[in-house]
Design an enzyme around this catalytic site. Sequence first.
Site, mmCIF file in Angstrom:
data_model
loop_
_atom_site.group_PDB
_atom_site.id
_atom_site.type_symbol
_atom_site.label_atom_id
_atom_site.label_comp_id
_atom_site.label_asym_id
_atom_site.label_seq_id
_atom_site.Cartn_x
_atom_site.Cartn_y
_atom_site.Cartn_z
ATOM 1 N N TYR A 1 -2.964 -1.131 2.668
ATOM 2 C CA TYR A 1 -3.994 -1.927 2.420
ATOM 3 C C TYR A 1 -5.513 -0.635 2.880
ATOM 4 C CZ TYR A 1 -5.304 -2.864 7.545
ATOM 5 O OH TYR A 1 -5.191 -2.875 8.680
ATOM 6 N N LYS B 1 -0.577 2.476 6.387
ATOM 7 C CA LYS B 1 -0.763 0.869 6.735
ATOM 8 C C LYS B 1 -0.695 0.019 5.689
ATOM 9 C CE LYS B 1 -6.351 0.466 7.174
ATOM 10 N NZ LYS B 1 -6.344 -0.148 8.424
ATOM 11 N N GLU C 1 -2.088 2.336 20.672
ATOM 12 C CA GLU C 1 -4.195 1.966 20.327
ATOM 13 C C GLU C 1 -4.156 0.646 20.074
ATOM 14 O OE1 GLU C 1 -2.703 3.087 15.583
ATOM 15 O OE2 GLU C 1 -1.069 1.784 15.559
ATOM 16 N N LEU D 1 -2.125 4.810 13.759
ATOM 17 C CA LEU D 1 -2.021 4.991 12.166
ATOM 18 C C LEU D 1 -3.130 6.118 12.300
ATOM 19 C CD1 LEU D 1 -3.117 3.697 9.992
ATOM 20 C CD2 LEU D 1 -4.770 2.651 10.843
#
Length: 286
Positions: free
Chosen positions: A33, A150, A182, A206
Site C-alpha cells: 500500500y 510497504k 522506527e 521503511l
Amino acid sequence: MTRTVYVNGDYLPETEAKVSIFDRGFLMADAVYEVTSVLGGKLIDFEGHAVRLKRSLDELDMAEPCTKEELLEIHRKLVELNGIDEGLVYLQVTRGSDGDRDFVFPAADTKPTIVLFTQNKPGLADSAAAKVGAKIISIEDIRWGRRDIKTVQLLYPSMGKMMAKKAGADDAWMIEDGHVTEGTSNNAYFVKDGVIVTRPLSNDILHGITRKAVLRMAEEAQLKVEERLFTIDEAKAADEAFTTSASAFVMPVVEIDGVALGDGTPGPIAKRLREIYLEESIKAAV
C-alpha cells in the site's frame, strides 16, 4: 456523504465496492500500500510514492496493476470527485485471487486487485497535535525482517498504537537488539547539540518518502545529519526529537517513556523542518 472509491477500473460509491473473499490481500496480507497526502487539492510527493510502490511490487514479484500515469490520473480524479482539499489518498494492490485459498502464489497471469479511497482531513497541515508534540513509549520490535517493503502486515504496529494509547501516550518506537528501528507508522529521529540522528536505511525500516525529503531539506538548510544506530536512552537524553510520515509530515516528540525532552515542548529544529517541508512540498505538489 458517500465517498467515491476506485476498485479494479471502476469508480463506485463506497457502499457498492467489493472484492473477492478469496483475495490474497484478505487471506494472506499478500498486498502492498501507499498513502499520499493532499494539500490544497494537490498530491504531495506523488512521484516518490509511485516509485516506492513499484519497488514493493518488484520485491514481492507482484504485477503492476497500471502505469504510473494512469495511477496519477486515478488519484487526481478521486480527489476531484470527493472534493478533497486536505486529506489522504490510500492505495492498495494485492496479488489478486484465482478463486480459492492456497499458500502457493496463483498463476502469473492472475490480475492484481487495486483499490483506492480518499480520507478527508481538514486541518491536516495546521495540525493541533504538531503544536503540542507527541508522547512516545518504547516497545519490542517483533515484526518480520522485510520492513522496507510497504506491506499491509500492520497488526503489530496497530497493537503498538494501542499499547501507547493504554499508557497515555500517542505512539510507540520499536526496539530491536538494543536500538530504535522506527515508530509504528513513521521514521524516528532525535536532535542533540544541533545534530539530527536517525537510523540508516536497510531492510529493518521503511524507506520513508517524507524521510528522504526532510533529510534533503535539512542538509540544504545546513543542518548536520548522522544516519546511525541509536538507543532509546540516547533519545531520552536528546534536546528534542521528531518523527516523519506522509500523513503527519514532521511531528515533534516531547516525551519518551515518561521523560520530557528539553522543556517538554516541540523543539526548534523539528518546528523549522515542518515549516520547510510543508512550504516546499506544497510548491512541488501535483
